[in-house]
Design a protein around this motif. Structure first.
Motif, mmCIF file in Angstrom:
data_model
loop_
_atom_site.group_PDB
_atom_site.id
_atom_site.type_symbol
_atom_site.label_atom_id
_atom_site.label_comp_id
_atom_site.label_asym_id
_atom_site.label_seq_id
_atom_site.Cartn_x
_atom_site.Cartn_y
_atom_site.Cartn_z
ATOM 1 N N GLY A 18 0.811 -1.211 0.000
ATOM 2 C CA GLY A 18 0.000 0.000 0.000
ATOM 3 C C GLY A 18 0.843 1.259 0.000
ATOM 4 O O GLY A 18 0.638 2.174 -0.786
ATOM 5 N N TYR A 19 1.827 1.292 0.898
ATOM 6 C CA TYR A 19 2.700 2.457 1.033
ATOM 7 C C TYR A 19 4.143 2.003 1.061
ATOM 8 O O TYR A 19 4.459 0.930 1.554
ATOM 9 N N VAL A 20 5.007 2.868 0.526
ATOM 10 C CA VAL A 20 6.433 2.544 0.446
ATOM 11 C C VAL A 20 7.225 3.742 0.966
ATOM 12 O O VAL A 20 6.922 4.888 0.653
ATOM 13 N N SER A 85 11.482 0.446 1.195
ATOM 14 C CA SER A 85 10.830 -0.638 1.925
ATOM 15 C C SER A 85 9.355 -0.316 2.144
ATOM 16 O O SER A 85 8.970 0.849 2.220
ATOM 17 N N PRO A 86 8.537 -1.359 2.261
ATOM 18 C CA PRO A 86 7.119 -1.147 2.550
ATOM 19 C C PRO A 86 6.961 -0.502 3.928
ATOM 20 O O PRO A 86 7.793 -0.702 4.811
ATOM 21 N N ILE A 87 5.902 0.281 4.098
ATOM 22 C CA ILE A 87 5.592 0.856 5.400
ATOM 23 C C ILE A 87 4.084 0.754 5.610
ATOM 24 O O ILE A 87 3.303 1.043 4.703
ATOM 25 N N THR A 88 3.695 0.300 6.789
ATOM 26 C CA THR A 88 2.273 0.213 7.107
ATOM 27 C C THR A 88 1.815 1.539 7.709
ATOM 28 O O THR A 88 2.638 2.342 8.167
ATOM 29 N N VAL A 89 0.516 1.750 7.732
ATOM 30 C CA VAL A 89 -0.024 2.951 8.364
ATOM 31 C C VAL A 89 0.372 2.957 9.841
ATOM 32 O O VAL A 89 0.737 3.993 10.402
ATOM 33 N N GLN A 90 0.352 1.794 10.476
ATOM 34 C CA GLN A 90 0.714 1.702 11.884
ATOM 35 C C GLN A 90 2.162 2.158 12.101
ATOM 36 O O GLN A 90 2.452 2.894 13.037
ATOM 37 N N GLU A 91 3.077 1.705 11.249
ATOM 38 C CA GLU A 91 4.482 2.112 11.371
ATOM 39 C C GLU A 91 4.630 3.612 11.131
ATOM 40 O O GLU A 91 5.450 4.273 11.767
ATOM 41 N N CYS A 148 -7.870 2.122 6.319
ATOM 42 C CA CYS A 148 -7.086 3.214 6.896
ATOM 43 C C CYS A 148 -6.092 3.672 5.853
ATOM 44 O O CYS A 148 -5.407 2.849 5.243
ATOM 45 N N LYS A 149 -6.045 4.985 5.591
ATOM 46 C CA LYS A 149 -5.105 5.487 4.596
ATOM 47 C C LYS A 149 -4.413 6.751 5.092
ATOM 48 O O LYS A 149 -4.920 7.452 5.964
ATOM 49 N N ILE A 150 -3.263 7.006 4.520
ATOM 50 C CA ILE A 150 -2.484 8.193 4.842
ATOM 51 C C ILE A 150 -2.969 9.331 3.950
ATOM 52 O O ILE A 150 -3.151 9.152 2.755
#
Length: 156
Positions: A18-20, A85-91, A148-150
């Motif tokens: 989803g996010y990088v 690297s991948p990054i989650t919304v939580q991270e 959940c999105k940024i």
């Protein structure tokens, strides 16, 4: 700094996450960190065309993605990548302090499906609940999923 990232390598990382989080060296020599996506593009930022004018016989040397904090399209040179690297919304939100939170409903319904949270550094995220069907009574409804999105960072 040289690396061995190909366009296909970077494209695969972006397509499957989803996010990088990308750190790269800008043309002016400064280092830049960017949280980006190709999967969660706001409707008003979608490209008008996916047709490329690039000569397909030449290799891709840059990658175009959507910077979620700036809310704009950006590109970077593949050879300038320091880390990716991948990054989650939580991270993304770990260590941040909530500054404000507000809820947003849809006028014709009694539901409040959106919760927007803004953090002390301007970062923002949005929770969205969608429902499978409407029984006529909110107490009978359960979310079909919660996304959940940024969101782009808040302007100072």
């Amino acid at each position: 700094m040289t690396n061995n990232y190909t366009y296909d390598d970077v494209s695969e990382i972006f397509k499957t996450n989803g996010y990088v989080n990308v750190t790269f060296t800008k043309k002016d020599g400064t280092e830049r960190n960017m949280v980006a996506t190709i999967n969660y593009i706001p409707e008003d930022s979608l490209p008008s065309s996916t047709h490329s004018t690039k000569d397909p016989s030449k290799p891709f040397t840059t990658y175009k993605c959507f910077d979620v904090e700036k809310g704009e399209w950006r590109s970077f040179s593949l050879s300038s990548i320091i880390s990716i690297s991948p990054i989650t919304v939580q991270e993304y939100v770990v260590g941040k302090t909530i500054e404000k939170m507000y809820f947003k409903g849809i006028p014709e319904y009694d539901d409040i499906p959106y919760a927007n949270i803004q953090f002390n550094d301007g970062a923002r995220i949005q929770f969205e609940a969608t429902y499978g069907s409407y029984s006529g009574f909110s107490k009978d409804e359960y979310p079909a999923y919660i996304n959940c999105k940024i969101l782009p960072k808040a302007e100072d």
